[in-house]
Write an enzyme that holds these catalytic residues in place. Structure first.
Site, mmCIF file in Angstrom:
data_model
loop_
_atom_site.group_PDB
_atom_site.id
_atom_site.type_symbol
_atom_site.label_atom_id
_atom_site.label_comp_id
_atom_site.label_asym_id
_atom_site.label_seq_id
_atom_site.Cartn_x
_atom_site.Cartn_y
_atom_site.Cartn_z
ATOM 1 N N ASP A 200 0.993 -1.518 -0.350
ATOM 2 C CA ASP A 200 -0.140 -0.302 0.040
ATOM 3 C C ASP A 200 0.967 1.623 -0.198
ATOM 4 O O ASP A 200 2.122 1.274 -0.077
ATOM 5 C CB ASP A 200 -0.853 0.250 1.003
ATOM 6 C CG ASP A 200 -2.214 0.858 0.968
ATOM 7 O OD1 ASP A 200 -2.343 1.705 0.474
ATOM 8 O OD2 ASP A 200 -3.189 -0.036 1.093
ATOM 9 N N HIS A 274 -2.987 3.065 -4.787
ATOM 10 C CA HIS A 274 -2.707 2.525 -3.570
ATOM 11 C C HIS A 274 -0.735 2.140 -3.315
ATOM 12 O O HIS A 274 -0.620 1.227 -2.810
ATOM 13 C CB HIS A 274 -3.364 1.256 -2.622
ATOM 14 C CG HIS A 274 -4.573 1.880 -1.926
ATOM 15 N ND1 HIS A 274 -4.351 2.972 -0.866
ATOM 16 C CD2 HIS A 274 -6.341 2.096 -2.923
ATOM 17 C CE1 HIS A 274 -6.348 2.528 -0.388
ATOM 18 N NE2 HIS A 274 -6.444 2.420 -1.537
ATOM 19 N N ASP A 351 -8.936 -1.469 -5.870
ATOM 20 C CA ASP A 351 -9.307 0.142 -5.342
ATOM 21 C C ASP A 351 -9.599 1.549 -5.552
ATOM 22 O O ASP A 351 -8.114 1.408 -5.680
ATOM 23 C CB ASP A 351 -9.962 -0.154 -3.768
ATOM 24 C CG ASP A 351 -8.097 -0.612 -3.129
ATOM 25 O OD1 ASP A 351 -7.741 -1.009 -3.569
ATOM 26 O OD2 ASP A 351 -8.616 -0.305 -1.571
ATOM 27 N N GLU A 352 -10.299 2.118 -5.202
ATOM 28 C CA GLU A 352 -10.337 3.592 -5.062
ATOM 29 C C GLU A 352 -8.630 4.335 -5.743
ATOM 30 O O GLU A 352 -8.040 4.699 -5.455
ATOM 31 C CB GLU A 352 -9.843 3.555 -3.416
ATOM 32 C CG GLU A 352 -10.824 3.263 -2.438
ATOM 33 C CD GLU A 352 -10.423 3.275 -1.258
ATOM 34 O OE1 GLU A 352 -11.183 3.494 -0.220
ATOM 35 O OE2 GLU A 352 -9.198 3.375 -0.561
ATOM 36 N N TRP A 489 -8.367 -3.648 8.610
ATOM 37 C CA TRP A 489 -7.164 -2.694 7.532
ATOM 38 C C TRP A 489 -6.525 -1.978 9.199
ATOM 39 O O TRP A 489 -6.981 -1.899 10.563
ATOM 40 C CB TRP A 489 -8.236 -1.742 7.261
ATOM 41 C CG TRP A 489 -8.846 -1.842 6.264
ATOM 42 C CD1 TRP A 489 -9.504 -2.387 6.001
ATOM 43 C CD2 TRP A 489 -8.276 -2.809 4.998
ATOM 44 N NE1 TRP A 489 -10.393 -2.794 5.081
ATOM 45 C CE2 TRP A 489 -9.350 -2.887 4.297
ATOM 46 C CE3 TRP A 489 -7.088 -1.991 4.686
ATOM 47 C CZ2 TRP A 489 -9.050 -3.079 2.205
ATOM 48 C CZ3 TRP A 489 -7.206 -2.238 3.032
ATOM 49 C CH2 TRP A 489 -7.997 -2.632 1.509
ATOM 50 N N GLU A 491 -4.826 1.357 9.344
ATOM 51 C CA GLU A 491 -4.198 2.622 9.812
ATOM 52 C C GLU A 491 -3.488 2.860 11.545
ATOM 53 O O GLU A 491 -3.162 3.561 11.621
ATOM 54 C CB GLU A 491 -4.599 3.798 9.504
ATOM 55 C CG GLU A 491 -5.050 3.195 7.324
ATOM 56 C CD GLU A 491 -5.751 2.314 7.023
ATOM 57 O OE1 GLU A 491 -6.220 1.534 7.145
ATOM 58 O OE2 GLU A 491 -6.740 3.129 5.857
HETATM 59 C C1 ACM Z 1 -11.064 -0.646 0.462
HETATM 60 O O1 ACM Z 1 -11.892 -0.885 1.681
HETATM 61 N N1 ACM Z 1 -10.518 0.324 0.103
HETATM 62 C C2 ACM Z 1 -10.884 -2.369 0.157
#
Ligand code: ACM
Length: 633
Positions: A200, A274, A351-352, A489, A491
């Site tokens: 990431d 990412h 993603d994103e 996740w 973070e």
């Molecule tokens: C994600 O939560 N961006 C997969």
């Protein structure tokens, strides 16, 4: 005197007889409690009816577990004298399927676990251990203790084959041992898929021998502590000494460790977004290369997320789909990934992806013209389809987050639906396989109670909502829904204690959602089981969240311009006590029974929950100004 005291103490211990209540998570397909208990005595004998190496290993695991906890056990092939018999069926029993098992605990006779395959023996063992007293989770916790196992007959098999947990080891790095500990915890609740989010913006965690900078540069950043996402931009003179990565040797060890516990590890390399750690290592992979302008993110702001959903990058953290070097890079990365991870799927993220830098790149315009791509969705889809081909060439199936639907899905791609269930439904309707992992039910990084009382994250997900997760939506072909998964996740997760706090008890809820028959899931029966497992986690020294005991808050303004507060608990049988006078309430304070008017000049609401005279929730201090922003529950 002291020795007299000690021997009396030992005698008490010898005389102690302990047993567990029946509280199996995830709830089995069929569980019949019988009269009585089986008392194995001081010497537990385990037999296995096969030379199958996996079955022998499971028996060894059980023996080691019992030995760790102070129980003597031995292994033998003689089922006649055994107290615990592990039996692999010669003729498969259709009822219990591939991962299922039958567990019988019969007073005076003993315990048997029968399965078609060794995975079933493994899950039968996990269930059996949950029938042992909680002290089985403590090193030496059962020394000199007489234990009783409640008599039961259990027939069990999973609802879904894919029972996943995603562990983000990029945002914060977790050591190989910490990953093993994670696996140890997940298998107790019959999860069988560990999705490792390996790359990431904040760190590249996998050695790629042909691209050494990915880990010499990409695995390291400036260490910051506080509210991730708001950190100051690192200065050039701050040391980049936080991070780490797994070598090929580490990965082989982890894959084997997981395999021994019937867990597949699925690697994720998150591209094209990412990707700042990769770009900091090899800036030529971005559409906007430039010497020294990229660094691995330390938690400073790099994207904007406006309410309209049109997010964009402040820093270009994307690989450039118009650059052939990018596909060479991906080929090299996935060559090594495919070699290291035997699991049939590789996750390519997807993603994103912020595309505002692509938009301004002449090479992207050329690509669009050349390939007849009408918009940036189609550019993204072009990229994803090329990745799919690379993976196919390596003999792997591709899975990605649901954004891979944008601009057209690659043939044979599997979708992991995270932005709710809708992407998964759309993919299944188009004939693609799907894993459901919706943030609305299964994001274990979200806060577990009111934000005033939890470490801050941008969203909340209470236990009861997680428990409502059903991976199989109506109207889709069940064969296409491979299962479900919860995602952790990291973070805001800086250490393993907090990782555990975020995992449990919501990990129990998701375990039931992916293993247990839908009709066997009962919230009111789930909660006493959760509490029994809190005792087990205590015995194991594993942290968990008690936020289910804390109320939810809502404030409303009446027509008379007064503010009212409504409090709600997600579990039954609690009393809520409160104060508006700044003092700390206890069970003798006013009890909340109906919406209460907030005194005009009050500055603070404090609440606490009790059950049967015992404090179960934490004291929560809610400033009235904050309270007024809490909407309906
Ligand atoms: C994600 O939560 N961006 C997969």
């Amino acid at each position: 005197m002291i020795s007299k005291f000690l021997s009396a103490f030992v005698m008490i211990l010898f005389g102690q007889n302990i047993s567990a209540q029946v509280a199996i998570i995830p709830e089995p397909v069929s569980l019949v409690s019988k009269a009585g208990q089986f008392k194995p005595g001081n010497q537990i004998n385990i037999s296995v009816n096969t030379n199958n190496a996996d079955a022998q290993r499971i028996a060894g695991m059980l023996q080691r577990k019992l030995a760790n906890t102070g129980l003597n056990s031995s292994l033998s092939a003689d089922a006649g004298t055994a107290t615990i018999r592990l039996l692999l069926n010669k003729v498969p029993d259709q009822q219990i399927q591939k991962e299922g098992y039958q567990l019988k605990v019969i007073p005076k006779q003993g315990i048997s676990i029968t399965a078609n395959e060794t995975a079933g023996l493994f899950y039968g063992m996990q269930t059996l251990l949950q029938l042992f007293p909680a002290q089985v989770e403590t090193e030496n916790g059962l020394k000199n203790t007489q234990i009783s196992i409640p008599a039961v007959e259990i027939n069990d098999h999973p609802r879904f084959g894919w029972r996943g947990l995603m562990f983000d080891v990029s945002r914060h790095f977790f050591t190989k041992q910490e990953v093993k500990d994670f696996i140890d915890q997940m298998v107790k609740y019959k999860y069988n898929l560990l999705h490792l989010h390996l790359t990431d913006d904040e760190g590249w965690r996998l050695e790629i021998k042909s691209l050494p900078k990915l880990t010499s540069v990409g695995a390291w950043r400036v260490n910051k502590t506080g509210n991730f996402g708001t950190f100051s931009v690192p200065e050039d003179n701050e040391p980049k000494d936080y991070g780490g990565f797994y070598t090929h040797e580490d990965i082989r060890e982890l894959v084997q460790y997981a395999k021994d516990r019937f867990v597949n590890i699925m690697p994720e390399v998150d591209i094209p977004g990412h990707s700042l750690a990769a770009i900091a290592s090899y800036p030529e992979l971005s559409c906007t290369p430039g010497a020294d302008q990229y660094r691995v993110r330390s938690g400073e702001k790099i994207m904007e997320w406006p309410p309209n959903g049109h997010f964009y990058g402040l820093v270009d953290n994307t690989l450039c789909p118009a650059n052939e070097k990018v596909y060479d890079f991906i080929d090299k990365v996935f060559s090594e990934v495919a070699q290291l991870f035997p699991f049939e799927y590789i996750h390519m993220g997807g993603d994103e992806t912020a595309r505002n830098f692509w938009e301004k790149t002449p090479a992207i315009k050329d690509l669009m013209q050349r390939e007849n791509l009408k918009n940036l969705d189609e550019v993204q889809s072009y990229f994803v389809k090329r990745v799919a081909k690379i993976l196919q060439n390596k003999g792997k199936k591709m899975i990605g987050w649901d954004e891979i639907l944008q601009g057209g899905l690659a043939p044979d791609a599997t979708v992991m639906s995270w932005r709710g269930m809708k992407g998964g439904i759309e993919a299944a309707k188009a004939g693609h396989e799907v894993v459901m992992s919706p943030s609305t039910f299964a994001y274990l990084d979200y806060m577990q109670g009111d934000k005033i009382a939890e470490p801050p994250v941008y969203a909340s997900l209470r236990l009861n909502k997680s428990y409502q997760f059903d991976p199989l939506p109506e109207g889709v072909d069940p064969k296409l829904i491979k299962g479900g998964q919860a995602n952790v996740w990291t973070e805001q997760i800086y250490n393993t204690r907090h990782l555990q706090y975020m995992l449990w008890p919501r990990g129990f809820a998701i375990a039931e959602s992916v293993w247990s028959p839908k009709e066997k899931k009962q919230w009111d029966q789930f909660i006493p089981k959760v509490e029994a497992h809190f005792n087990r986690l205590d015995a194991a020294g594993i942290k968990y969240s008690r936020s289910m005991y804390d109320p939810a808050f809502a404030a409303t303004k009446t027509t008379g311009n007064q503010w009212m507060v409504t409090l709600n608990t997600e579990i039954n049988g609690l009393t809520i006590h409160y104060s508006f006078d700044n003092s700390f309430p206890d069970q003798y304070y006013p009890r909340y029974t109906a919406p209460v008017t907030i005194p005009k000049d009050a500055k603070m609401l404090r609440v606490v929950t009790y059950r049967n005279g015992v404090q179960v929730g934490k004291i929560i201090s809610m400033p009235i100004e904050d309270l007024k922003t809490r909407k309906a529950i």
